[in-house]
Design an enzyme around this catalytic site. Sequence first.
Site, PDB file in Angstrom:
ATOM      1  N   LYS A   1       0.856  -1.201   0.000  1.00  0.00           N
ATOM      2  CA  LYS A   1       0.000   0.000   0.000  1.00  0.00           C
ATOM      3  C   LYS A   1       0.887   1.244   0.000  1.00  0.00           C
ATOM      4  O   LYS A   1       2.092   1.145   0.286  1.00  0.00           O
ATOM      5  CB  LYS A   1      -0.909  -0.024   1.225  1.00  0.00           C
ATOM      6  CG  LYS A   1      -0.164   0.156   2.526  1.00  0.00           C
ATOM      7  CD  LYS A   1      -1.061   0.041   3.743  1.00  0.00           C
ATOM      8  CE  LYS A   1      -0.237   0.375   4.971  1.00  0.00           C
ATOM      9  NZ  LYS A   1      -0.704  -0.294   6.187  1.00  0.00           N
TER      10      LYS A   1
ATOM     11  N   TYR B   1      14.789  31.991  -1.513  1.00  0.00           N
ATOM     12  CA  TYR B   1      13.581  32.704  -1.062  1.00  0.00           C
ATOM     13  C   TYR B   1      13.646  33.058   0.415  1.00  0.00           C
ATOM     14  O   TYR B   1      14.069  32.245   1.240  1.00  0.00           O
ATOM     15  CB  TYR B   1      12.344  31.820  -1.255  1.00  0.00           C
ATOM     16  CG  TYR B   1      11.929  31.622  -2.682  1.00  0.00           C
ATOM     17  CD1 TYR B   1      11.672  32.706  -3.517  1.00  0.00           C
ATOM     18  CD2 TYR B   1      11.757  30.341  -3.184  1.00  0.00           C
ATOM     19  CE1 TYR B   1      11.271  32.514  -4.823  1.00  0.00           C
ATOM     20  CE2 TYR B   1      11.346  30.135  -4.496  1.00  0.00           C
ATOM     21  CZ  TYR B   1      11.105  31.224  -5.308  1.00  0.00           C
ATOM     22  OH  TYR B   1      10.701  31.022  -6.597  1.00  0.00           O
TER      23      TYR B   1
END
Length: 405
Positions: free
Chosen positions: A47, A291
């Site tokens: 999964k 940034y």
Amino acid sequence: MSNQVLSAAEPLTWVEVSQADLTHNINVLRHASRARGQAPVLCAMVKGNAYGHGLLPTARALLAAGVDWLGTGDIHEIEVLRGNGIEAPLYNVCYLPPHHAARAVELGARFVVYDDDVITAAARAARQCGRRAHLHVKIETGNNRQGLRHDAALAMADRIAADPHLHLEGLATHFADVEDTTNHAFARSQLQRFDACAAAIRVRLGLPPAGDPHDQLLTHVSNSAALLLWPEVCGAMVRFGIAAYGLWPSKETLLSVQMTGKQPLELRPALTWKTQIAQLRDMPAGEYIGYGRTFRTVRPTKVALLPVGYYDGYDRGLSNLAQVLVHGQRAHVIGRVAMNMVTVDVTDCPGVAVGDEVVLLGAQREPNGQPGDEIGAEQMAGWLGTIHYEVVTRIAEHVQRRIVA
Ligand SMILES: *Cc1c(COP(=O)(O)O)cnc(C)c1O
């Protein structure tokens, strides 16, 4: 992935999954699961895109390593595996709405049940497609997510046994608190509740007791931590995820095994997430990087640009925190992780050049082929305030996965 079908260009970041490491892990787990002489069914959980290792290639690699079943999380994963020729038994452990359950029956996948509507849909689909639906009743023992308490579980087992299109193949429960602690009293109490309920179901349906040579009911409780801690209580099947990929479920699990005086199994992390240096720049002291100007050089600094970012699952929380491996050395992430770019300080990595391999997660091989330093998933989880399960699972699905020898 569709992107990769459309584009044949070499990716700039990719994940390598070692077949040898997966095979090693499956071999040691198989050996451990036989503590009582029986050979439980090995169900490897795939999964979550095989815990981020890549659903289809990893499913194939795990089957090649000798697992018996694969554990899925939704109908999409079942369809991908079946659609690509995987014929091994598939067992779905997470939520399936009734129409997905019907599809799972058509695809010959078994799944956990705890809901009357799902049983009704499974029975109808089984009738229509002419194959029986193999169902595993989830018994509630204390996790309180899925599952039926004692009496409701008995009633559901009755209902399944009474329908010729349905087959009560297994009984399951799931531990709530086995990884997060070295005190396993609660887990032990869950096991007792499960054993009591399973025994009552056997009596009610006239099935042979556990351990009888004619017993065919697959009881299963063990995840990786339980398998590593109590190999003697495996039941007829084990459902392990994280350990197959070579990671210990937690420090507490490792410590608990060490406290018993036993030698912990040697698991080998199978995943390495790589990229390469895209660009190098020599910066003077006093320059800001990226940034928000969250980093300023304090010395002449060689800055490498890496073509990977939070779009690929390299978490923005790693800004100014993480390290990567370049030529076997640790280089710090400086400045903010951006959507598609990361900057690292490679001043102390001699001889770096554009195109050189960078390891974001996992071990980097020395020039002689030996494994060198390693950025562990546990360490990255620590930087991010999460667990290593999330670290590997969140590597974006579009990042190419390659099985390597
Ligand atoms: C994911 C899952 C497992 C595997 O857990 P690990 O800790 O990765 O071994 C086992 N059982 C169920 C029901 C699961 O959802």
